[in-house]
Scaffold this active site. Sequence first.
Site, PDB file in Angstrom:
ATOM      1  N   SER A 182       0.847  -1.190   0.000  1.00  0.00           N
ATOM      2  CA  SER A 182       0.000   0.000   0.000  1.00  0.00           C
ATOM      3  C   SER A 182       0.880   1.237   0.000  1.00  0.00           C
ATOM      4  CB  SER A 182      -0.916   0.041   1.233  1.00  0.00           C
ATOM      5  OG  SER A 182      -1.595   1.282   1.311  1.00  0.00           O
ATOM      6  N   TYR A 195      -2.274  -0.076  10.143  1.00  0.00           N
ATOM      7  CA  TYR A 195      -2.330  -0.553   8.765  1.00  0.00           C
ATOM      8  C   TYR A 195      -1.081  -0.132   7.989  1.00  0.00           C
ATOM      9  CZ  TYR A 195      -4.165  -1.319   4.026  1.00  0.00           C
ATOM     10  OH  TYR A 195      -4.336  -1.738   2.728  1.00  0.00           O
TER      11      TYR A 195
END
Length: 289
Positions: A182, A195
């Site tokens: 990501s 995250y």
Amino acid sequence: MQSQEKRPTPDQIPGQKQPYPAKQSKMTPQPDSDLSNYQPANKLKDKVAIITGGDSGIGRAVAIAYALEGAQVTITYNKNDDDAQTTQAEVEKRGGQCLVIKMDVRRPEDCQDTVKQTIEKFGQLNILVNNAAFQMTQEKFEDLSEVQFRQTLETNIFGYFYMVKAALPHLAEGDVIINTGSIVGKIGKGMLIDYATSKGAVHAFTKSLALNLAERHIRVNAVVPGPVWTPNIPATMPIEKVDNYDTDNALSRAAQPEELAPAYVFMAAQDSSFVTGALLDVTGGQLSS
């Protein structure tokens, strides 16, 4: 199907909220993951792939793309039976076989059983796509609990580790591992501390594993998405953040899942035979430096 020239712009994505995990079928507008704009070229003929988190979003798009390219696929999922059945139907509609396994990547025994069932069904394994992920936003660091922190890392990095452990005995020269990273693993995100931390770990895991497996000629790479319109967005983000999602990149819109899938095809195919240890940004111009 959405025309490539008419992808939804942020003003066409209204604020919305669903309980976690969200259902793709209930999103407005519907994410484009049917690969209707994709032109296959038989790049994965006779290959077998496992795609974790394959029931919706990016995972669904990758499963469909792989089927179009001639592969047989196993998809894993954790909660949404309806979404998983839709993905299976979409894969089979395009001539592929799709084994569907409900499991939890945080459990090593589930990962081992997934590989076992895949080998029993298809007789081989050539491509592992680690894609299952958990995220939940917290505006204040004090609200980020130890329970959530553990769940995020156990899903997003331990799950990848467990799947590689289970798959590796069945991978051979020319086979590939593809991880989903990501952009926030590179640049950080204030409301996604756990995250972003997990995705930074995925990037380091990818590079290190690529070096470790190079002598065996098993390639390891990561696709690094920017903002993508998937069920995780209405399930995990505040409604005001979902409204007009997303303008953080140069193209000033979120990607649709089918726009990520070709990167996973490239990394799985012989086209990328000299690519390993790479982090392939697919971010719409959201730069990491």
